[in-house]
Design an enzyme around this catalytic site. Structure first.
Site, short mmCIF file in Angstrom:
data_model
loop_
_atom_site.label_atom_id
_atom_site.label_comp_id
_atom_site.label_asym_id
_atom_site.label_seq_id
_atom_site.Cartn_x
_atom_site.Cartn_y
_atom_site.Cartn_z
CE LYS A 4 -4.02 -2.06 2.34
NZ LYS A 4 -5.06 -1.83 3.34
CE1 TYR A 44 -9.46 -2.96 0.10
CE2 TYR A 44 -8.66 -1.05 -1.11
CZ TYR A 44 -8.42 -2.14 -0.30
OH TYR A 44 -7.15 -2.42 0.12
CG PHE A 52 -13.77 1.20 7.05
CD1 PHE A 52 -13.30 0.71 5.84
CD2 PHE A 52 -14.53 0.35 7.86
CE1 PHE A 52 -13.59 -0.58 5.43
CE2 PHE A 52 -14.82 -0.95 7.46
CZ PHE A 52 -14.34 -1.41 6.23
NE ARG A 80 -6.83 -13.35 5.91
CZ ARG A 80 -7.26 -12.13 5.57
NH1 ARG A 80 -6.93 -11.61 4.42
NH2 ARG A 80 -8.02 -11.44 6.39
CB THR A 86 -7.48 -5.43 9.82
OG1 THR A 86 -7.94 -6.62 9.19
CG2 THR A 86 -7.86 -4.23 8.97
NE ARG A 97 -2.59 -5.65 7.06
CZ ARG A 97 -3.73 -6.28 6.78
NH1 ARG A 97 -4.26 -7.12 7.65
NH2 ARG A 97 -4.33 -6.06 5.64
CG ASN A 107 -3.79 -2.20 6.67
OD1 ASN A 107 -3.55 -1.76 5.56
ND2 ASN A 107 -4.86 -2.92 6.95
CG HIS A 110 -5.58 -6.11 0.03
ND1 HIS A 110 -6.72 -6.19 0.79
CD2 HIS A 110 -5.76 -6.95 -1.02
CE1 HIS A 110 -7.57 -7.02 0.20
NE2 HIS A 110 -7.00 -7.50 -0.89
CD GLU A 121 -8.50 -9.00 -3.58
OE1 GLU A 121 -9.38 -8.55 -2.83
OE2 GLU A 121 -7.38 -9.39 -3.16
#
Ligand code: CMP
Length: 130
Positions: A4, A44, A52, A80, A86, A97, A107, A110, A121
């Site tokens: 990100k 998203y 948010f 993950r 998150t 993260r 964070n 993704h 995706e």
């Protein structure tokens, strides 16, 4: 996976990729791009209507991102695990993260939440090339 804007601006692309490769992932596709607001809204879409959402769209379109198509056994759960929770502030100590993120939505990365989501995706960024 997407690295990100916060992690890109902190020069953390290489360090994050090292963690991912050290976990046994093959990088199958990778590029640097920048979400337009419209693209971020489409990516998203599942979160539309959440309180948010606008902040997430602002942040994700605020600078360059690095989308990746990654391959390994049990890719979603393995990724993950090293990505962490998150909320970067609450993520476990050794996670990406915790190390490179700040909070929500800053964070750092993704990670797709299921093989089905990952397929969509990956197609979003790389079409049929993978
Ligand atoms: P990501 O893995 O990119 O998927 C959806 C994103 O929405 C998530 O990371 C966060 O950046 C953001 N998000 C999820 N939950 C919240 C929340 N409660 N408040 C703000 N942002 C959130």
């Amino acid at each position: 996976m997407i690295i990100k804007p916060d992690a890109v601006s902190r020069n953390a692309i290489g360090a994050i990729l090292k963690r991912v490769e050290d976990r046994g992932f093959k990088v199958r596709q990778m590029r640097m791009t920048r979400f337009t607001r419209e693209e971020a809204i489409r990516f998203y879409a599942v979160h539309r209507g959440q309180p948010f959402f606008d902040g997430l769209i602002d942040f994700m379109s605020s600078g360059p991102v690095v989308p990746l198509a990654l391959e390994r056994e049990n890719a979603v759960s393995n990724l993950r695990e090293i990505v962490g929770a998150t909320d970067a502030a609450k993520a476990a100590e050794v996670t990406i993260r915790k190390h490179f993120g700040t909070n929500i939505p800053r964070n750092a990365v993704h990670a797709s939440d299921s093989p089905e989501t990952a397929t969509g995706e990956i197609a979003f960024f790389f079409g049929e090339q993978v």
